[in-house]
Scaffold this motif. Structure first.
Motif, PDB file in Angstrom:
ATOM      1  N   GLY A  26       0.777  -1.234   0.000  1.00  0.00           N
ATOM      2  CA  GLY A  26       0.000   0.000   0.000  1.00  0.00           C
ATOM      3  C   GLY A  26       0.805   1.279   0.000  1.00  0.00           C
ATOM      4  O   GLY A  26       0.230   2.369   0.071  1.00  0.00           O
ATOM      5  N   TRP A  27       2.124   1.182  -0.102  1.00  0.00           N
ATOM      6  CA  TRP A  27       2.939   2.393  -0.143  1.00  0.00           C
ATOM      7  C   TRP A  27       2.841   3.055  -1.516  1.00  0.00           C
ATOM      8  O   TRP A  27       2.702   2.386  -2.542  1.00  0.00           O
ATOM      9  N   ASP A  28       2.960   4.359  -1.505  1.00  0.00           N
ATOM     10  CA  ASP A  28       3.054   5.149  -2.738  1.00  0.00           C
ATOM     11  C   ASP A  28       4.537   5.188  -3.127  1.00  0.00           C
ATOM     12  O   ASP A  28       5.353   5.798  -2.431  1.00  0.00           O
ATOM     13  N   VAL A  29       4.882   4.537  -4.246  1.00  0.00           N
ATOM     14  CA  VAL A  29       6.275   4.310  -4.604  1.00  0.00           C
ATOM     15  C   VAL A  29       6.624   5.015  -5.908  1.00  0.00           C
ATOM     16  O   VAL A  29       5.815   5.069  -6.841  1.00  0.00           O
ATOM     17  N   CYS A  30       7.844   5.536  -5.965  1.00  0.00           N
ATOM     18  CA  CYS A  30       8.378   6.142  -7.183  1.00  0.00           C
ATOM     19  C   CYS A  30       9.720   5.487  -7.503  1.00  0.00           C
ATOM     20  O   CYS A  30      10.603   5.429  -6.647  1.00  0.00           O
ATOM     21  N   TYR A 238       3.296  -3.948 -12.579  1.00  0.00           N
ATOM     22  CA  TYR A 238       2.615  -4.184 -11.307  1.00  0.00           C
ATOM     23  C   TYR A 238       2.699  -2.963 -10.402  1.00  0.00           C
ATOM     24  O   TYR A 238       1.707  -2.563  -9.773  1.00  0.00           O
ATOM     25  N   ILE A 239       3.891  -2.351 -10.314  1.00  0.00           N
ATOM     26  CA  ILE A 239       4.056  -1.157  -9.476  1.00  0.00           C
ATOM     27  C   ILE A 239       3.115  -0.053  -9.947  1.00  0.00           C
ATOM     28  O   ILE A 239       2.454   0.620  -9.135  1.00  0.00           O
ATOM     29  N   ARG A 240       3.032   0.148 -11.244  1.00  0.00           N
ATOM     30  CA  ARG A 240       2.126   1.169 -11.786  1.00  0.00           C
ATOM     31  C   ARG A 240       0.667   0.825 -11.509  1.00  0.00           C
ATOM     32  O   ARG A 240      -0.132   1.712 -11.201  1.00  0.00           O
ATOM     33  N   ALA A 241       0.335  -0.457 -11.600  1.00  0.00           N
ATOM     34  CA  ALA A 241      -1.049  -0.856 -11.320  1.00  0.00           C
ATOM     35  C   ALA A 241      -1.418  -0.596  -9.866  1.00  0.00           C
ATOM     36  O   ALA A 241      -2.594  -0.381  -9.545  1.00  0.00           O
ATOM     37  N   CYS A 242      -0.412  -0.604  -8.991  1.00  0.00           N
ATOM     38  CA  CYS A 242      -0.638  -0.291  -7.573  1.00  0.00           C
ATOM     39  C   CYS A 242      -0.641   1.218  -7.314  1.00  0.00           C
ATOM     40  O   CYS A 242      -0.724   1.643  -6.152  1.00  0.00           O
ATOM     41  N   GLY A 243      -0.511   2.005  -8.370  1.00  0.00           N
ATOM     42  CA  GLY A 243      -0.519   3.455  -8.221  1.00  0.00           C
ATOM     43  C   GLY A 243       0.843   4.090  -8.197  1.00  0.00           C
ATOM     44  O   GLY A 243       0.967   5.311  -8.003  1.00  0.00           O
ATOM     45  N   GLY A 244       1.902   3.291  -8.389  1.00  0.00           N
ATOM     46  CA  GLY A 244       3.254   3.820  -8.325  1.00  0.00           C
ATOM     47  C   GLY A 244       3.673   4.522  -9.598  1.00  0.00           C
ATOM     48  O   GLY A 244       3.039   4.405 -10.652  1.00  0.00           O
ATOM     49  N   ARG A 245       4.781   5.215  -9.498  1.00  0.00           N
ATOM     50  CA  ARG A 245       5.356   5.980 -10.612  1.00  0.00           C
ATOM     51  C   ARG A 245       6.698   5.374 -10.979  1.00  0.00           C
ATOM     52  O   ARG A 245       7.541   5.144 -10.112  1.00  0.00           O
ATOM     53  N   CYS A 246       6.936   5.100 -12.253  1.00  0.00           N
ATOM     54  CA  CYS A 246       8.206   4.557 -12.722  1.00  0.00           C
ATOM     55  C   CYS A 246       8.643   5.341 -13.946  1.00  0.00           C
ATOM     56  O   CYS A 246       7.878   5.458 -14.906  1.00  0.00           O
ATOM     57  N   GLU A 247       9.873   5.859 -13.916  1.00  0.00           N
ATOM     58  CA  GLU A 247      10.361   6.681 -15.019  1.00  0.00           C
ATOM     59  C   GLU A 247      11.767   6.280 -15.414  1.00  0.00           C
ATOM     60  O   GLU A 247      12.616   6.040 -14.555  1.00  0.00           O
ATOM     61  N   THR A 248      12.023   6.231 -16.720  1.00  0.00           N
ATOM     62  CA  THR A 248      13.379   6.084 -17.237  1.00  0.00           C
ATOM     63  C   THR A 248      13.915   7.470 -17.604  1.00  0.00           C
ATOM     64  O   THR A 248      13.173   8.456 -17.614  1.00  0.00           O
TER      65      THR A 248
END
Length: 513
Positions: A26-30, A238-248
């Motif tokens: 449930g953490w908000d992850v970037c 999966y991280i994005r589906a949990c609401g997280g942000r991933c950037e290259t």
């Protein structure tokens, strides 16, 4: 300034595993990655010919499939496109005399290949397997590490625990020569020590050889359908589906005051933690702007990728053509000699050649009827002082394109002695020297794929710590315990600590019970 519960710097397997487990809780992850792909040393690309999907750096995933991250995330990642396939022929060694020996998936098969001594290895290993693997899956400088030691003493007694700890430090040479009569058995297992960043004479290499040999029998050599990058892609999805942000393309250049600073000016805050998937040199010298702690890097690596017009046709045992990884070496002494030459700054005269054949498991990686070879060389110096064979001009010792290609020619000729159709079927060859590897991934310092020397003073309890002196900043990756490999182990250990309830909550919970 944007803000998240946790910011993960670097998208290697440990960073992504940590981020995914935090997101699952449930953490908000970037997640911020400086390269243009996610995965760090997990990268699949058509670097030779169209339609040939090469795992450019790492390739084989037994540590992931058998590890704690996959146990917790596997079902979720399968929903995001990750599918593993496996083989009954995980590895073999082809010897110069044309003979070969295999490490298979059954105890009976391995007893036939390695000798009846193999059954004794299993009989002695399995009763304490939870401790053997527990050393690699526990935060050793913690109450959990202390609890592991206490359980060991309670089960084995003080003397038994002492003897067990001593066995963890045995060298591969001492263990192999005292266990197996067959030199062929030595030659099958000894090359796997290189995959742990050690050599056959190093402390703990015997323990690692046992762990890997048993793990290969029990778990095989799984790979993702479509390429290794499918693991990284599934974790990011999966991280994005949990609401997280991933950037290259996000180059973090400083970390301080509870935030990361991205080149270009963006500042991203972290409410709970910053997790850095880097080497100690990068973390303490670049990101924290201080003086890096003393830390040594190990031997360098080279990779060679072949696109072939037809599958390789091996001389000798027909099972070689169906085996995922074939090592070429004279045996234990050959591995030892090549390691010694590399550590003295020489190009080995007869390197241990790792020949990976992903199409034996996953035909989707190349057009029908074609071939791919993934070749790894783990016994190379960063600064080349000479050639042990006395054949190559090493110049001023720098890895130039000329030196890279000439050394690759030597390795190609070695492989061709076992695969007669190799040279006639080459469509394209791409070679990555230690310098190329470092320029590809900043964590591969000096071309070291294992995050730093794994000599005893930089291993286990003495690996770089996960908890840094700066509050809220954590360290994961191959430079930290449990070391290199695609298991995601350090990412899991840090996620566990971040998700552990604070002490007052734990005390209150005990009173309620």
């Amino acid at each position: 300034m944007s803000e998240h519960d946790a910011v993960v710097v670097g998208s290697g397997v440990n960073g992504l595993a940590c981020a995914a487990l935090l997101a699952k809780a449930g953490w908000d992850v970037c997640v911020l990655e400086r390269n243009d792909w996610f995965g760090g040393c997990i990268r699949t690309a058509e670097i030779t010919e169209p339609g040939f999907r090469h795992d450019v750096l790492s390739a084989w995933h037994p540590l992931w499939v058998g590890g704690p991250a996959h146990a917790q995330l596997g079902a979720d990642l399968a929903k995001h496109g990750l599918e593993y396939v496996n083989t009954d022929f995980p590895t073999a060694t082809a010897f110069p005399d044309g003979e070969s020996a295999f490490l298979l998936r059954t105890a009976d098969g391995n007893a036939g290949e390695l000798g009846e001594e193999w059954r004794g290895v299993l009989d002695s290993f399995f009763p304490t397997a939870d401790f053997a693997f527990g050393v690699l899956g526990t935060e050793l400088w913690s109450k959990h590490g202390a609890a592991l030691g206490l359980r060991l003493v309670r089960r084995l007694g003080r003397d038994g625990a002492r003897d067990f700890a001593g066995r963890l430090l045995i060298s591969a040479r001492d263990w192999l020569e005292s266990t197996f009569a067959s030199r062929r058995a030595h030659g099958v297992i000894a090359p796997w020590v290189l995959h742990t960043g050690l050599g056959p004479e190093a402390a703990a290499s015997g323990y690692m050889a046992q762990v890997i040999a048993v793990a290969v029998q029990e778990g095989g050599m799984p790979i993702p359908v479509g390429g290794g990058s499918m693991l990284a892609d599934a974790l990011v999805s999966y991280i994005r589906a949990c609401g997280g942000r991933c950037e290259t393309g996000a180059h973090v250049d400083r970390v301080f005051a509870g935030a990361v600073h991205v080149a270009g000016g963006e500042r991203i805050g972290a409410r709970r933690a910053i997790v850095c998937n880097t080497t100690p040199t990068q973390l303490y010298g670049e990101l924290l702007g201080g003086t890096p702690p003393p830390f040594r890097y190990g031997r360098s690596e080279m990779q060679i990728h072949f696109a072939l017009s037809e599958p390789p046709k091996w001389d000798g045992d027909e099972r070689l053509g169906r085996t995922a990884i074939v090592h070429l070496t004279p045996g234990l002494d050959g591995v030892s000699r090549a390691v010694n030459e590399a550590e003295r700054g020489l190009l080995p005269a007869e390197a241990t050649v790792v020949v990976g054949q992903p199409l034996t498991i996953d035909p989707s990686r190349a057009p029908g009827g074609k071939g791919i070879l993934w070749v790894q060389l783990q016994e190379l110096p960063w600064q080349v002082k000479g050639d042990a064979a006395g054949e190559l001009d090493t110049g001023d010792g720098v890895w130039t394109a000329e030196l890279r290609e000439r050394y690759a020619d030597r390795i190609q000729a070695r492989i061709a002695r076992h695969v007669p159709n190799l040279e006639s079927s080459i469509l394209k060859r791409v070679v990555l020297s230690p310098a190329d590897l470092w320029s590809t991934n900043v964590n591969l310092m000096r071309g070291d794929p294992y995050g730093g020397s794994l000599a005893l003073d930089q291993n286990f309890l003495w690996r770089a710590p996960h908890r840094t002196p700066v509050k809220g900043i954590w360290h994961v990756g191959a430079s930290t315990h449990p070391g290199p490999g695609l298991g995601g182990g350090s990412g899991v250990l840090v996620a566990q600590q971040l998700l552990e309830p604070p002490l007052p909550t734990r005390i209150a919970s005990r009173f309620r019970r």
